[in-house]
Design a protein around this motif. Sequence first.
Motif, PDB file in Angstrom:
ATOM      1  N   ARG A  27       1.013  -0.885  -0.509  1.00  0.00           N
ATOM      2  CA  ARG A  27       0.089   0.136   0.560  1.00  0.00           C
ATOM      3  C   ARG A  27       1.069   1.689   0.199  1.00  0.00           C
ATOM      4  N   MET A  28       0.061   1.969  -1.085  1.00  0.00           N
ATOM      5  CA  MET A  28       1.619   3.629  -1.175  1.00  0.00           C
ATOM      6  C   MET A  28       0.615   4.015   0.955  1.00  0.00           C
ATOM      7  N   ASN A  29       1.917   5.328   0.769  1.00  0.00           N
ATOM      8  CA  ASN A  29       1.558   5.679   1.910  1.00  0.00           C
ATOM      9  C   ASN A  29       2.854   6.868   1.776  1.00  0.00           C
ATOM     10  N   ARG A  30       2.469   7.534   1.057  1.00  0.00           N
ATOM     11  CA  ARG A  30       3.661   9.544   0.166  1.00  0.00           C
ATOM     12  C   ARG A  30       2.916  10.405   0.828  1.00  0.00           C
ATOM     13  N   LEU A  31       3.682  11.453   1.654  1.00  0.00           N
ATOM     14  CA  LEU A  31       3.833  12.812   1.866  1.00  0.00           C
ATOM     15  C   LEU A  31       3.974  13.122   0.503  1.00  0.00           C
ATOM     16  N   LEU A  32       3.494  14.391  -0.174  1.00  0.00           N
ATOM     17  CA  LEU A  32       3.373  14.441  -1.011  1.00  0.00           C
ATOM     18  C   LEU A  32       3.956  16.706  -0.886  1.00  0.00           C
ATOM     19  N   GLN A  33       4.825  16.716  -0.829  1.00  0.00           N
ATOM     20  CA  GLN A  33       4.878  17.978  -0.470  1.00  0.00           C
ATOM     21  C   GLN A  33       5.394  19.124  -1.779  1.00  0.00           C
ATOM     22  N   GLY A  34       4.882  20.015  -1.797  1.00  0.00           N
ATOM     23  CA  GLY A  34       5.214  21.612  -3.280  1.00  0.00           C
ATOM     24  C   GLY A  34       4.724  22.577  -2.570  1.00  0.00           C
ATOM     25  N   GLU A  70       7.945   7.349   8.620  1.00  0.00           N
ATOM     26  CA  GLU A  70       6.899   6.299   8.151  1.00  0.00           C
ATOM     27  C   GLU A  70       6.768   5.860   7.237  1.00  0.00           C
ATOM     28  N   MET A  71       6.714   7.710   6.552  1.00  0.00           N
ATOM     29  CA  MET A  71       6.289   8.025   4.813  1.00  0.00           C
ATOM     30  C   MET A  71       7.394   7.914   3.936  1.00  0.00           C
ATOM     31  N   ASP A  72       6.808   7.170   2.987  1.00  0.00           N
ATOM     32  CA  ASP A  72       8.027   8.128   1.830  1.00  0.00           C
ATOM     33  C   ASP A  72       7.737   9.344   1.746  1.00  0.00           C
ATOM     34  N   VAL A  73       8.701  10.453   1.209  1.00  0.00           N
ATOM     35  CA  VAL A  73       8.536  11.838   0.757  1.00  0.00           C
ATOM     36  C   VAL A  73       8.382  12.004  -0.558  1.00  0.00           C
ATOM     37  N   SER A  74       7.493  13.024  -1.229  1.00  0.00           N
ATOM     38  CA  SER A  74       8.232  13.205  -2.265  1.00  0.00           C
ATOM     39  C   SER A  74       7.546  14.500  -2.818  1.00  0.00           C
ATOM     40  N   ILE A  75       9.142  15.242  -3.415  1.00  0.00           N
ATOM     41  CA  ILE A  75       8.960  16.853  -3.262  1.00  0.00           C
ATOM     42  C   ILE A  75       8.858  17.049  -4.165  1.00  0.00           C
ATOM     43  N   ILE A  76       7.633  18.276  -4.516  1.00  0.00           N
ATOM     44  CA  ILE A  76       7.959  18.899  -6.138  1.00  0.00           C
ATOM     45  C   ILE A  76       8.724  20.531  -5.840  1.00  0.00           C
ATOM     46  N   ASP A  77       9.648  20.884  -6.184  1.00  0.00           N
ATOM     47  CA  ASP A  77      10.552  22.052  -5.690  1.00  0.00           C
ATOM     48  C   ASP A  77      10.926  22.484  -6.860  1.00  0.00           C
ATOM     49  N   GLU A  78      10.047  22.712  -8.291  1.00  0.00           N
ATOM     50  CA  GLU A  78      10.387  23.830  -9.302  1.00  0.00           C
ATOM     51  C   GLU A  78       9.146  24.391  -9.617  1.00  0.00           C
TER      52      GLU A  78
END
Length: 683
Positions: free
Chosen positions: A278-285, A427-435
């Motif tokens: 199961r995906m458990n991801r934090l998307l920051q932007g 405990e989460m995977d973290v994705s970052i939109i840094d553009e």
Amino acid sequence: MTRNKLDQPVTSVKGIGEETSVILAEMGIQSVRDLIHYFPFRYEDYEIRDLADVKHDEKVTVEGKVHSEPSLAFYGRKKSRLTFRLLVGNYLITVVGFNRQYLKSKLSIQQSVTVTGKWDKNRQTISLQEIFFGPIEQQNEVEPVYSVRGKITVKSMRRYIKNALNDFGEWIEEDFPTTLRQKYKLLSKKEALKIIHNPKDRNQLKQARRRFVYEEFLLFQLKMQALRKFNREQSRGIVLLPDKERLNTFIESLPFPLTGAQKRVVQEILHDMESPYRMNRLLQGDVGSGKTVVSAIAMYASFLSGYQAALMVPTEILAEQHADSLSELFENTSVNVALLTSSVKGKRRKELLTRLENGEIDIVVGTHALIQDDVQFHRLGLVITDEQHRFGVEQRRVLRDKGESPDVLFMTATPIPRTLAITAFGEMDVSIIDEMPAGRKQIETYWAKPSMIERVLQFIQKEVQKGRQAYVICPLIEESEKLDVQNAIDVHSMLTHYFKGSFKIGLMHGRLTSDEKDEVMRAFSVNEIQVLVSTTVVEVGVNVPNATVMVIYDAERFGLSQLHQLRGRVGRGQEQSYCILLADPKSETGQERMKIMTETNDGFVLSEKDLELRGPGDFFGKKQSGVPEFKIADMVHDYRALEVARQDAYELVHSSVFWESEEYEKLRDVIISSGIINGDKLD
């Protein structure tokens, strides 16, 4: 087995009687072990320094010879001021001590003394805090300072800990694996404990601190990585396998090309969706970085795989805006988007719920109305929560449980510094939109003193006359005797009077009901209100592309991240936007914050600065943030050690040696005793 003497009650330590033990117990110190693990919260620095290197208002210790007879002046009842001249190297400075009349008879010309106090560079004066007669040789360069209470003083605390280490030091056991200690050349626990309480100099203290900083971070990260590993292994998720060709066609049909950062994040999310876990991801932007488009691609992938998606947002008006923009993006597809909020009632609601349960609705956007019992899905595959910190853990769990192990994506426009993200969301995977998308205009930010309000109002008037709109933000709703702060109600009255009815001024604050707030925001979003006076309730969400001016009263009272969030309410359309910070900060930190805001629009740069200036405690504004309290480690200053500990913890929990070798038994016990897993899972 011999019981470790460190577990004996604290009264076993020389000098600690029953009365003292009661106070120590209130401080969480009951055993000898507790006492020697009660670390100083700071150190007094008695290192002799050259005054040429000392900054104004800095604390300093100097050694010198008394150059003048001390003079004593009395003022008020029992108040006195003692001054004398001190020759320190080539400097002739003045030492001032308050209520120290006893020193007059103890000081004589040519006498050697060591003085500690605050240095006033302009007046060449030291405000006396401590004085030693003679040179400082017998004094350690650094002395520990403990948090104390009741009759216990810092000096007595130093004595108790010294006695405990002298009498029980030999019982301190090493509980850290030799492999890791050798890898990083760390001191033994016994040595590090003795130094942390009684360092001879800064270098020695640095080595002891290194040991405990790494240990604290590693133990915390081991729990996080174990939680993540076992959650993944137990949470067999849905394998979503969208038709790649149709997905790519949809991405190519978007009104604008994806940025490099968006492409990277889309790949990370799709990889999770296709995995059996199961995906458990934090998307920051940052505001305007294009999180909505990324979430739309994820929802379309869910639809192509035969599953439904749900998007939960904090407010009704935000839910409406998301539903509208998604309907627009999916216009040329067969995706059915629906909106479910508390305003959807009666027959409409019943019909919508039936269609959702039958699988006729592919994507539902809503507020916490989505988590009510009667909301049933046909086949929920993806759950997205926007501004996830606005919802409680329980609310997020209820929505997730409406499907059978759906993938979960959390989105936030609050840029969280990497150090904080890997700690609070370990405990989460973290994705970052840094553009940021190309062509987006930077918001121009200015810092103005409150005395310039007339010019600011004229600027608002000019923008509104061009057909634009403005926000005016205030920190409080009504006057507080404690804080001299402009409040929303006063500012609304002042603006109404100033603009004399030439345009509509709205008012919004936290005391309004949800319906009233929604009504005000709706009127603003369709330009029925031209200037909106508000408290920070507008911080999240609502998209008003026509708003080009953001004025923030008493801006020094906000943290950088909050100021940046507020600034992000403008700059959403084609026109140039402006943010004006009205502030007259007295502290250096406050002035620094205003300067940084005018220098950068990058939320991640600001969030790192905010963390440095304010510390992790107030970053989330809520104590339930999940940021742990470390005894010695500091996430901001020790971030490199945090990164190393995280990497090591990840490698350890994924290696068989860690779970089988005797060397790591004590580290395994930390994970087991925390309840993350139980011992029998390891067999």
